[in-house]
Design a protein around this motif. Structure first.
Motif, PDB file in Angstrom:
ATOM      1  N   SER A   1       5.520  10.444   1.660  1.00 45.29           N
ATOM      2  CA  SER A   1       6.701   9.623   1.916  1.00 45.29           C
ATOM      3  C   SER A   1       6.555   8.867   3.229  1.00 45.29           C
ATOM      4  O   SER A   1       5.694   9.196   4.067  1.00 45.29           O
ATOM      5  CB  SER A   1       7.949  10.503   1.973  1.00 45.29           C
ATOM      6  N   THR A   2       7.407   7.898   3.426  1.00 43.26           N
ATOM      7  CA  THR A   2       7.434   7.142   4.678  1.00 43.26           C
ATOM      8  C   THR A   2       7.670   8.078   5.858  1.00 43.26           C
ATOM      9  O   THR A   2       7.055   7.916   6.921  1.00 43.26           O
ATOM     10  CB  THR A   2       8.545   6.069   4.611  1.00 43.26           C
ATOM     11  N   GLU A   3       8.521   9.080   5.665  1.00 41.74           N
ATOM     12  CA  GLU A   3       8.822  10.055   6.717  1.00 41.74           C
ATOM     13  C   GLU A   3       7.585  10.882   7.095  1.00 41.74           C
ATOM     14  O   GLU A   3       7.288  11.077   8.275  1.00 41.74           O
ATOM     15  CB  GLU A   3       9.948  10.982   6.238  1.00 41.74           C
ATOM     16  N   VAL A   4       6.854  11.376   6.104  1.00 37.67           N
ATOM     17  CA  VAL A   4       5.645  12.158   6.369  1.00 37.67           C
ATOM     18  C   VAL A   4       4.600  11.284   7.059  1.00 37.67           C
ATOM     19  O   VAL A   4       3.956  11.701   8.027  1.00 37.67           O
ATOM     20  CB  VAL A   4       5.083  12.781   5.072  1.00 37.67           C
ATOM     21  N   LEU A   5       4.431  10.049   6.589  1.00 37.43           N
ATOM     22  CA  LEU A   5       3.456   9.139   7.201  1.00 37.43           C
ATOM     23  C   LEU A   5       3.788   8.875   8.664  1.00 37.43           C
ATOM     24  O   LEU A   5       2.898   8.892   9.526  1.00 37.43           O
ATOM     25  CB  LEU A   5       3.389   7.826   6.422  1.00 37.43           C
TER      26      LEU A   5
ATOM     27  N   PRO B   1       0.830  -1.215   0.000  1.00 38.89           N
ATOM     28  CA  PRO B   1       0.000   0.000   0.000  1.00 38.89           C
ATOM     29  C   PRO B   1       0.866   1.268   0.000  1.00 38.89           C
ATOM     30  O   PRO B   1       1.971   1.266   0.531  1.00 38.89           O
ATOM     31  CB  PRO B   1      -0.778  -0.098   1.313  1.00 38.89           C
ATOM     32  N   TRP B   2       0.371   2.315  -0.633  1.00 32.23           N
ATOM     33  CA  TRP B   2       1.017   3.612  -0.540  1.00 32.23           C
ATOM     34  C   TRP B   2      -0.064   4.670  -0.391  1.00 32.23           C
ATOM     35  O   TRP B   2      -1.238   4.421  -0.634  1.00 32.23           O
ATOM     36  CB  TRP B   2       1.954   3.882  -1.707  1.00 32.23           C
ATOM     37  N   TYR B   3       0.368   5.858   0.040  1.00 32.57           N
ATOM     38  CA  TYR B   3      -0.562   6.935   0.361  1.00 32.57           C
ATOM     39  C   TYR B   3      -0.253   8.177  -0.466  1.00 32.57           C
ATOM     40  O   TYR B   3       0.903   8.457  -0.773  1.00 32.57           O
ATOM     41  CB  TYR B   3      -0.463   7.308   1.845  1.00 32.57           C
ATOM     42  N   SER B   4      -1.314   8.913  -0.771  1.00 31.12           N
ATOM     43  CA  SER B   4      -1.169  10.209  -1.417  1.00 31.12           C
ATOM     44  C   SER B   4      -2.143  11.173  -0.741  1.00 31.12           C
ATOM     45  O   SER B   4      -3.078  10.754  -0.066  1.00 31.12           O
ATOM     46  CB  SER B   4      -1.460  10.118  -2.919  1.00 31.12           C
ATOM     47  N   ALA B   5      -1.877  12.457  -0.913  1.00 27.21           N
ATOM     48  CA  ALA B   5      -2.781  13.496  -0.425  1.00 27.21           C
ATOM     49  C   ALA B   5      -3.254  14.288  -1.631  1.00 27.21           C
ATOM     50  O   ALA B   5      -2.508  14.467  -2.593  1.00 27.21           O
ATOM     51  CB  ALA B   5      -2.082  14.407   0.577  1.00 27.21           C
ATOM     52  N   GLN B   6      -4.485  14.752  -1.560  1.00 29.43           N
ATOM     53  CA  GLN B   6      -5.032  15.560  -2.650  1.00 29.43           C
ATOM     54  C   GLN B   6      -5.721  16.790  -2.099  1.00 29.43           C
ATOM     55  O   GLN B   6      -6.385  16.728  -1.064  1.00 29.43           O
ATOM     56  CB  GLN B   6      -6.083  14.773  -3.449  1.00 29.43           C
ATOM     57  N   VAL B   7      -5.530  17.890  -2.814  1.00 28.49           N
ATOM     58  CA  VAL B   7      -6.342  19.082  -2.609  1.00 28.49           C
ATOM     59  C   VAL B   7      -7.196  19.194  -3.864  1.00 28.49           C
ATOM     60  O   VAL B   7      -6.669  19.218  -4.974  1.00 28.49           O
ATOM     61  CB  VAL B   7      -5.478  20.354  -2.447  1.00 28.49           C
TER      62      VAL B   7
ATOM     63  N   HIS C   1       5.996  20.208   6.623  1.00 27.57           N
ATOM     64  CA  HIS C   1       6.177  19.454   5.379  1.00 27.57           C
ATOM     65  C   HIS C   1       5.598  20.277   4.236  1.00 27.57           C
ATOM     66  O   HIS C   1       4.430  20.660   4.271  1.00 27.57           O
ATOM     67  CB  HIS C   1       5.462  18.105   5.442  1.00 27.57           C
ATOM     68  N   SER C   2       6.405  20.540   3.227  1.00 28.94           N
ATOM     69  CA  SER C   2       5.950  21.217   2.025  1.00 28.94           C
ATOM     70  C   SER C   2       5.845  20.165   0.933  1.00 28.94           C
ATOM     71  O   SER C   2       6.861  19.691   0.412  1.00 28.94           O
ATOM     72  CB  SER C   2       6.945  22.309   1.620  1.00 28.94           C
ATOM     73  N   LEU C   3       4.623  19.771   0.615  1.00 27.54           N
ATOM     74  CA  LEU C   3       4.384  18.717  -0.361  1.00 27.54           C
ATOM     75  C   LEU C   3       4.083  19.369  -1.695  1.00 27.54           C
ATOM     76  O   LEU C   3       3.003  19.918  -1.908  1.00 27.54           O
ATOM     77  CB  LEU C   3       3.236  17.829   0.097  1.00 27.54           C
ATOM     78  N   LYS C   4       5.048  19.343  -2.577  1.00 33.78           N
ATOM     79  CA  LYS C   4       4.909  19.989  -3.890  1.00 33.78           C
ATOM     80  C   LYS C   4       4.257  19.046  -4.879  1.00 33.78           C
ATOM     81  O   LYS C   4       4.519  17.846  -4.876  1.00 33.78           O
ATOM     82  CB  LYS C   4       6.292  20.368  -4.434  1.00 33.78           C
ATOM     83  N   ASP C   5       3.444  19.594  -5.732  1.00 39.51           N
ATOM     84  CA  ASP C   5       2.806  18.827  -6.796  1.00 39.51           C
ATOM     85  C   ASP C   5       3.760  18.773  -7.981  1.00 39.51           C
ATOM     86  O   ASP C   5       3.772  19.657  -8.820  1.00 39.51           O
ATOM     87  CB  ASP C   5       1.481  19.473  -7.192  1.00 39.51           C
TER      88      ASP C   5
END
Length: 161
Positions: A122-126, A66-72, A94-98
């Motif tokens: 990322s694993t770090e953000v999670l 499994p992996w994770y993403s964030a969406q706006v 955390h600055s998550l750039k698109d």
């Protein structure tokens, strides 16, 4: 009719009408395989000029971990050209750039604009999200404080594998 008008709503508009911290599930077919996607509604902002939702998605398939993403996701009457999602936890910003080619900017019906910004987590953000007691989210003008029950629900969502 009301039912017909609901059928023409975008995914963003449907999510904006949903309760916070709700999890919805869909199947997504891709050349790499079939994916089971769980979407967690973290925060939303609805107003006269548009609606914005922030979600966290868990992607699962038989062939991958499994992996994770964030969406706006934004739908409204004007362009925003959003490019990042900021997350402030107990310990980090955390600055998550698109930088993904999956960013969509669509010109919809009746002059509406829909923008979807996707970032992989990322694993770090999670790990940081699983441990944090505070969370602020910013994707446009002002930051949003996620209340303790929202953080608890997010942490529970991130623990499911």
């Amino acid at each position: 009719s009301w039912l017909m008008s609901c059928a023409t709503l975008s995914t963003t508009e449907k999510l904006a009408m949903s309760p916070l911290y709700q999890i919805t599930t869909r199947e997504y077919q891709d050349i790499r395989g079939d994916f089971h996607v769980d979407t967690f509604l973290l925060c939303k902002d609805t107003g006269m000029t548009g609606s914005t939702v922030v979600t966290v998605d868990r992607w699962r398939s038989a062939a991958t971990n499994p992996w994770y993403s964030a969406q706006v996701q934004y739908v409204g009457s004007g362009w925003r050209f959003m490019e990042e999602l900021l997350l402030r936890t107990d310990s980090r910003l955390h600055s998550l750039k698109d930088i993904s080619p999956s960013r969509d900017v669509l010109y919809g019906r009746a002059g509406t604009v829909e923008e979807i910004v996707t970032t992989n987590l990322s694993t770090e953000v999670l790990a940081d999200l699983r441990a944090t007691q505070t969370l602020r989210v910013q994707y446009y003008a002002r930051p949003i404080d996620v209340p303790p029950d929202g953080i608890a629900a997010l942490r529970a969502f991130l623990e499911i594998e």
